[in-house]
Design a protein around this motif. Sequence first.
Motif: not given
Length: 407
Positions: A68-83
């Motif tokens: 995840l951190l390697a993509e810093r600077g791009r538009r990244v979405v991380m899907l996470a359950s619920g809240d």
Amino acid sequence: MTDVDDAPWLTVLGWGESGTAGLTPASREALETAEVVFGARRHLRLLPALSAEVREWPVPFADGIPLLLAERGRRVVMLASGDPFWFGAGATFSRYLEAGEWRALPSPSTFSLAASTLGWSLESVTCLGLHARPLTRIRPYLQRGCRLLVLLRDGAAVAELVGLLSRFGFGASRLHVLEALGGGDERVRALRADAALPADITHPVAVGLEVDGNGPALPLTPGRPDDWFEHDGQITRQAVRAMTLAALAPTPGERLWDIGTGSGSVAIEWLLAHPDNRALGLERNAERVARTRHNARELGVDWLEVVEGDALEMLNGKAPEDLPLPDAVFIGGGLSEALLTALWPRLRSGTRLVANAVTLESEALLSHWQRHVGGELVRLEQATAAALGTRRGWKSAYPIVQWRVVR
């Protein structure tokens, strides 16, 4: 309006079993404009076709942080359950980021969906996330008449949970098995905990529990009965333990050193005072170390850390950073002049120290230290009614001298 270049590069997007159908317009926009989307396999199966690179989050979870951190600077979405910040992944990865690097767009949590489905008032329900934790952590909350919402790993975990309920005497509890809440495969089934479970329970799964049965409830106050703890006689007895915990005065988030932990009763009661508390037990007897760990698991505080070894040798041999400094210390075994001499300089200002003595020699030692560094000496005496021939009389236990001092 925020400049695009100043916007957080990472969006943590709350995701449910309804897929994109349950998303807000802001969440839809984040997904549609993303360059990279991370998610667990069960999340990715619900994704529509996207222009973004789609990557499966690895197991164990921590292995995905560098990716995840390697993509810093791009538009990244991380899907996470619920809240994501309520028993979710949000708090785990956010410690690696600076403020302003991410934004969160939560969806309804599984707890909210479960409470809505069952018609329970969420603020009056205990919520436990046990999908990645030992199920024995439920033990302190098994109080007849209470309602619990519990997140579980899978159907096997549901079976393990009902086994624990029966073993603890709460097989009469009513169980609501809630699967795939909010999605097209949603299913809710109710049964008694001691009934046969369905064989086809699927992930994601939560359980709504209405606690019932004749099992003993774990008392809320310190000084639990001695028979709650397995021991070989080396235990701080109930009444003395209650006085000891009162003197230690735990508050949320504090750490205890329990030197000569024996059965672990004091450290365990310290942890039962608040789920954010931490404790380190030092014990040189291997059998007692194993027994302490067993007691901690059975009473729902498996995070008790127990170190096998001589406390004096550890204090003299370990660098300060090897042992996180305590807010309070209890000496229940191994009290000596050498131990106090090694311990006292290691303690930071404000640390509370409580030591119990039962012999004349250890009593004299505490008296000596009290004269030189202060604190309070208290003598604890207890007698119980017992048979005396054909009548009854008072049978006294050995008196305890307790030293209470703040560094």
